[in-house]
Every structure is written in C-alpha cells, then in structure tokens.
Design a protein around this motif. Structure first.
Motif, PDB file in Angstrom:
ATOM      1  N   UNK A   6       0.810  -1.206   0.000  1.00 48.97           N
ATOM      2  CA  UNK A   6       0.000   0.000   0.000  1.00 48.97           C
ATOM      3  C   UNK A   6       0.847   1.261   0.000  1.00 48.97           C
ATOM      4  N   UNK A   7       1.967   1.206   0.707  1.00 49.10           N
ATOM      5  CA  UNK A   7       2.862   2.357   0.737  1.00 49.10           C
ATOM      6  C   UNK A   7       3.510   2.588  -0.628  1.00 49.10           C
ATOM      7  N   UNK A   8       3.837   1.503  -1.302  1.00 45.80           N
ATOM      8  CA  UNK A   8       4.376   1.639  -2.666  1.00 45.80           C
ATOM      9  C   UNK A   8       3.331   2.253  -3.595  1.00 45.80           C
ATOM     10  N   UNK A   9       2.095   1.853  -3.407  1.00 41.19           N
ATOM     11  CA  UNK A   9       1.005   2.412  -4.216  1.00 41.19           C
ATOM     12  C   UNK A   9       0.867   3.903  -3.968  1.00 41.19           C
ATOM     13  N   UNK A  10       0.866   4.275  -2.687  1.00 40.16           N
ATOM     14  CA  UNK A  10       0.749   5.690  -2.335  1.00 40.16           C
ATOM     15  C   UNK A  10       1.931   6.485  -2.890  1.00 40.16           C
ATOM     16  N   UNK A  11       3.129   5.935  -2.765  1.00 36.08           N
ATOM     17  CA  UNK A  11       4.318   6.624  -3.264  1.00 36.08           C
ATOM     18  C   UNK A  11       4.230   6.850  -4.768  1.00 36.08           C
TER      19      UNK A  11
END
Length: 341
Positions: free
Chosen positions: A72-77
C-alpha cells in the motif's frame, strides 16, 4: 532550495486531530515562505477535516486504509510521484512519513531527525532539549524556520468554515428549536485515556449551571468513541442534546463555532474550539498545558498542580486521579463566567 524554485509542496500532516490543529500556524508560515507554491496535505482520514477550506491548502490527499502495508505504501508513493512535488515537509514524526516521501522521489525532504529516519531526509532537523520544552505549535514552526521561514506575528491556529457550513449550522440550531438561545457545549471524551477525563457528574454540574444562568441550551458532543462519556453527562443535564457520533467532524466544527462557551478535557475538541475563537475552558490532568494547551485569544486552563502531575500516563498509576478529582465544578463555572461574559 530557493523559494522561487519550490512550486509544489507536500505536507505530511499529524495523525491526531489536536496535533493537526496545532500544526496550522506552521502551515500558514510555510505558505508565507513559498507564496507561489501549491501546498498539498497528505493526511489520515480522521485528520482531513482540519485542513478543509484552508486558504493555504491547494489540495488534500487521503492516506487511506488501502495504503496499509508495504504494498500500500508503494502504491501511495507512486500516486505522489505523479504530482511532481519539489519539497516534502513532515509534521508527522514517524519513520513511515520519511519513507513515503523518499519512495515518492521528492528531491527535498524536511522533518525531525528522529525514529531512525535521518538518512531518508535531506534536511534533518535536530530534536533539541529547547524545542522539547516549547509548546507544540513551536515544534512544527521550528521545521519551517529551518527552511528559512519566519514566525508569524500571531501564532494562533485558525479553522475555516465555508458559507454553506455556516448555513447548515444555523439550520441545525433552528431545527432543534434553539434559535436565539446561547449554546453551551461540553466535550467530556479524551481518546488518550482516563487520566485526561474529568468526571462526568462535574461536567454536568458546570453545563447545568451555565445553561440555567443564561437561559441557554446544553449540547454534548464527541466522536463515536466518546458515546459513553457523552451519554453519562447528557443524562445528568435536563434537556441536554447528546450529539456524540451523530455529526461529521466538519459539522461539529461548524456547530461549535456558534457556541457561547465550551468546557472540554485536553482533547481534539479543545483545540478545535480554541481555533474557532470560541471561549474554551480546558481541564488538564495528567498532561502539561504549557506543551499542548489550547492556543487562542479566549482560552483558560483549569488544573491542579500536584506532586505527580504531569505524569503523561494514560491511567493513574496510583489509582486516585487526584489531578482531576481535586478540580471542583465551581472553579470551572467561575472560569467559564469570566470568558463568556
């Protein structure tokens, strides 16, 4: 990085409502430092309403549940990378905030050097003993100062209500048959723990006194997590309206702006009321008002300085809660009279 080069700024907001409110002067100072830049706020869902309608904010990006976990953090980034931010300013202290700004390839990243994240920042601000002794509003402003900004002349958080929200509040008051009556509010909750919660019967005594003295109305408000505390107070105040869990945060903010006075624990509603310029009577127990007290022109703190306070505990380690129980309702009533006059 020169101010003329910075065209787009990402601010990672604090997660808690009260902390988000206390960061508002720093947000305004950031806009003064980069007047031509667009400032976007990345915030958890619960904190987003604090930044709505703010003239310093060009846009708000939700840090939602779908951004949990490393994937999810990769998606947000990836989503943030598309914005092309020049600078990230991290008001939130966690390692996560620095990691996301790093993964988003934002070239300049400023925030406090803590939580093992200094290597991910291009401007790691030291957490000095001096800054730890100052009020939280200065904690956030210090980051902007390190970027070259100046302290604003008036360091008071401000919340902004739209004309539609003001109309909604007036309509709600009319619908409840309260038009023309002075409104007195109580916010007896505090998510931190019982060491920040004044007894409900004393909230009720204060609210009843103010209501009767001014021929006014009593409203008790808080989030869904505050229902038990709010119900306990409302049940002891004849005619009180319990709004806990029934309004959105923006609706609560709009309605609170119409109050003659609000009595509250050290909590998010306390900071909201102060930022609205509403007379705010804040009751402190285990925490320290010089660090996180309400900031405004019409605020007063009621507390008892005893040998074990402030302890910053969520629950009283001795079980007596004397820092709260020693505060009498009459003291709070007098404080409210002085502010609401």
């Amino acid at each position: 990085m020169g101010t003329s080069i910075v065209k787009k700024v990402l601010v990672r907001a604090s997660n808690w409502i009260g902390d988000a409110v206390m960061s508002l002067p720093a947000l305004d100072a950031l806009k003064e430092l980069y007047p031509s830049a667009e400032i976007y706020v990345l915030a958890k869902t619960r904190a987003i309403p604090v930044f709505e309608n703010n003239p310093s904010v060009a846009g708000i990006i939700e840090y939602g549940k779908e951004h949990g976990g490393f994937t999810g953090r990769l998606k947000l980034s990836g989503e943030l990378r598309k914005h092309g931010f020049d600078l990230a300013v991290l008001f939130q202290n966690a390692f996560d905030a620095a990691l996301i700004s790093f993964l988003s390839r934002i070239p300049e990243r400023a925030g406090y050097a803590r939580d093992l994240r200094s290597g991910l920042l291009t401007n790691a601000v030291p957490v000095t003993e001096d800054i730890k002794k100052k009020h939280q509003v200065y904690y956030y402003l210090n980051i902007v100062e390190r970027l070259g900004g100046s302290l604003p002349s008036r360091i008071i958080p401000r919340l902004h209500i739209s004309p539609d929200e003001a109309r909604w509040a007036r309509g709600f008051i009319k619908e409840k048959g309260l038009e023309g009556m002075p409104l007195f509010g109580a916010a007896p909750g505090a998510s931190y723990g019982p060491a920040k919660r004044w007894p409900p019967e004393r909230f009720a005594e204060v609210l009843t006194s103010l209501k009767n003295e001014h021929s006014g109305a009593a409203l008790v408000f808080g989030g869904p997590e505050d229902k038990e505390a709010c119900a306990a107070v409302a049940s002891l105040v004849p005619g009180a309206i319990d709004l806990s869990g029934r309004l959105t945060l923006r609706q609560s903010i709009s309605l609170a702006s119409c109050f003659k006075a609000i009595v509250t624990n050290d909590s998010g509603p306390m900071h909201i009321a102060a930022a609205l310029g509403v007379p705010t009577i804040a009751i402190f127990g285990s925490t320290e008002d010089s660090l996180t007290g309400p900031v405004g022109e019409r605020v007063v703190v009621v507390r008892k300085k005893i040998e074990c306070s402030p302890c910053f505990d969520r629950e009283c380690r001795f079980g007596h809660y004397r820092c709260l129980n020693l505060i009498e309702a009459k003291e709070v009533i007098e404080a409210a009279r002085g502010l609401a006059a």
